[in-house]
Design an enzyme around this catalytic site. Sequence first.
Site, short mmCIF file in Angstrom:
data_model
loop_
_atom_site.label_atom_id
_atom_site.label_comp_id
_atom_site.label_asym_id
_atom_site.label_seq_id
_atom_site.Cartn_x
_atom_site.Cartn_y
_atom_site.Cartn_z
CG HIS A 306 -2.02 0.99 1.13
ND1 HIS A 306 -1.89 2.31 1.47
CD2 HIS A 306 -3.30 0.82 0.68
CE1 HIS A 306 -3.04 2.92 1.24
NE2 HIS A 306 -3.91 2.05 0.76
CG ASP A 363 -8.47 -4.34 -2.75
OD1 ASP A 363 -9.67 -4.14 -2.53
OD2 ASP A 363 -7.70 -3.48 -3.20
N1 ACO Z 1 4.24 -7.70 -4.90
C1 ACO Z 1 5.57 -7.65 -5.13
N2 ACO Z 1 6.32 -6.53 -5.02
C2 ACO Z 1 5.69 -5.41 -4.65
C3 ACO Z 1 4.31 -5.38 -4.39
C4 ACO Z 1 3.57 -6.58 -4.51
N3 ACO Z 1 2.27 -6.61 -4.27
N4 ACO Z 1 3.95 -4.12 -4.05
C5 ACO Z 1 5.04 -3.37 -4.12
N5 ACO Z 1 6.13 -4.15 -4.47
C6 ACO Z 1 7.52 -3.72 -4.58
C7 ACO Z 1 7.75 -2.97 -5.88
O1 ACO Z 1 8.17 -3.84 -6.91
C8 ACO Z 1 8.80 -1.98 -5.47
O2 ACO Z 1 10.05 -2.65 -5.45
P1 ACO Z 1 11.42 -1.86 -5.77
O3 ACO Z 1 11.50 -0.75 -4.77
O4 ACO Z 1 12.49 -2.89 -5.61
O5 ACO Z 1 11.29 -1.34 -7.17
C9 ACO Z 1 8.46 -1.64 -4.03
O6 ACO Z 1 7.74 -2.78 -3.54
C10 ACO Z 1 7.59 -0.40 -3.89
O7 ACO Z 1 6.50 -0.52 -4.77
P2 ACO Z 1 5.80 0.73 -5.44
O8 ACO Z 1 4.95 0.26 -6.56
O9 ACO Z 1 6.80 1.80 -5.73
O10 ACO Z 1 4.92 1.24 -4.22
P3 ACO Z 1 3.65 2.12 -4.31
O11 ACO Z 1 3.45 2.69 -2.99
O12 ACO Z 1 3.75 3.09 -5.44
O13 ACO Z 1 2.50 1.07 -4.72
C11 ACO Z 1 0.75 -0.50 -4.61
C12 ACO Z 1 1.53 0.59 -3.86
C13 ACO Z 1 0.33 0.02 -5.98
C14 ACO Z 1 -0.51 -0.81 -3.82
C15 ACO Z 1 1.64 -1.77 -4.75
O14 ACO Z 1 2.01 -2.24 -3.46
C16 ACO Z 1 0.95 -2.88 -5.55
O15 ACO Z 1 1.04 -2.87 -6.78
N6 ACO Z 1 0.25 -3.85 -4.87
C17 ACO Z 1 -0.49 -4.89 -5.56
C18 ACO Z 1 -1.85 -4.34 -6.05
C19 ACO Z 1 -2.81 -4.11 -4.91
O16 ACO Z 1 -3.00 -4.95 -4.04
N7 ACO Z 1 -3.48 -2.93 -4.94
C20 ACO Z 1 -4.50 -2.56 -3.95
C21 ACO Z 1 -4.00 -1.46 -3.08
S1 ACO Z 1 -5.20 -1.03 -1.85
C22 ACO Z 1 -6.29 -0.12 -2.70
O17 ACO Z 1 -6.04 0.60 -3.61
C23 ACO Z 1 -7.68 -0.23 -2.29
#
Ligand code: ACO
Length: 422
Positions: A306, A363
């Site tokens: 998140h 979720d």
């Molecule tokens: N699985 C694997 N790796 C992940 C995940 C995941 N679910 N989420 C983040 N990471 C990693 C990224 O690859 C990144 O790695 P790096 O720093 O080595 O490049 C790091 O963690 C940070 O990720 P970002 O995408 O920069 O973080 P951000 O805060 O922008 O994204 C997000 C948050 C979009 C929710 C992300 O965690 C994700 O894609 N999760 C999966 C989708 C999801 O469950 N979305 C629902 C969110 S809750 C909502 O909106 C109601």
Amino acid sequence: MCCSIVNFDINGCNYKLPVVYGTYEKAINISQLRENTGFITFDPGFKNTGITKSSISFIDGEKGKLLYRGYPIEQIINKCSFIETSYLLLNGELPNTAQLKYFSEKIKEFNFLSQEIYQILDKIPAFYHPMGILSSLTCILTAFTDSIQEEEEDMYFNLLAKLPILSALTYRKKVGLPTDYEVVSKNNNNLDYTSNLLKMFFSVPKKSYQINPVITDALDKLLILHADHEQNCSTTTVRLLGSVHANLFSSVSAGISALWGRLHGGANQAVIEMLENILNSGGNIKKWIEKAKDKKNPFRLMGFGHRIYKNFDPRAKIVKKVAENVIQKLGISDPILELAKELEEIVLKEPYFIEKKLYPNIDFYSGIIYQAMGIPKDMFTVMFALGRLPGWMAHWKEMRLNREPIGRPRQIYIGYKKRNIH
Ligand code: ACO
């Protein structure tokens, strides 16, 4: 340490910027930065940008806390209904008995849909994604309501009544249930908001609809948990539309489209699809975790991570308990729930996820509850939208009352310098 000014130097020149304090956050006010220094700020994804002052909800991402108008989500979930929560978000305080009655009755006044909407829905192929249908029909509602003239308060009641009807119609069309007025929108009973919502979804002609309190309670809790989450992507979208004086219906329609994205509300559908894939491919959880860790692979473990929570999402803890309760009380044996719990346990011990502070989000378990209710996967995000509606409207209202300026970021242009066509 409190300070009202921050000092900083650029190329030997000293500048002062005022500091803005909220209840918990502090910010450097850069609104005059470009005028005074020639610089703008660069913050892709708005990770460090406060776009507004708001008093609706607050997330403490480090501690995993969520407040609605100051009340912890754990208290709201035990003491309030979704409709009380909606009142709270929109009006700032919890309603007394008379206020709650007025609010609920006013919503019922708008429990109808013009015939043209039924005709439009009739022409939309049933295989279209429900979120696309919901977003389009919400925008089309603009044509049937003079929202500039309409009493502003009525717009909120209208949308609280209309979104469940549109969602129920979308579902009924999808599964081949009749979509006529008598079955869906006529609320001539004393059902509460959430029971009526379920009736609109699942009632069958010539049969009286039996309320299942386990399902009603679980849905009400899910709606509450989704009701607001400060400046998330869809809420920011609604606020941006509102900032250019787009009306409430088109602003919320844009919010629904934003919510559809799989990294945002669309994740609830993606989680169940992922869990089913894991199960159908032999249940090798470790293999899927390795895939999520592999930088060359775009796959992410859906339902984890998140932007703000760097600790447990408090909503996820509640949703997990609700899912376990529903599955147990309905006497269902759900291998997907067992798989989800196993996956969570393994992930929470994985160094990759620990280092990046990736915890289950709301979720991760919500789809399991929707599935137990008989709601199809591609309707999950519609259910999220129904919950988020009061939050979107509260932010739209706040933004208008504050007379906020047009939301219009700048950019760092990296294209060609001026050139000529020869
Ligand atoms: N699985 C694997 N790796 C992940 C995940 C995941 N679910 N989420 C983040 N990471 C990693 C990224 O690859 C990144 O790695 P790096 O720093 O080595 O490049 C790091 O963690 C940070 O990720 P970002 O995408 O920069 O973080 P951000 O805060 O922008 O994204 C997000 C948050 C979009 C929710 C992300 O965690 C994700 O894609 N999760 C999966 C989708 C999801 O469950 N979305 C629902 C969110 S809750 C909502 O909106 C109601």
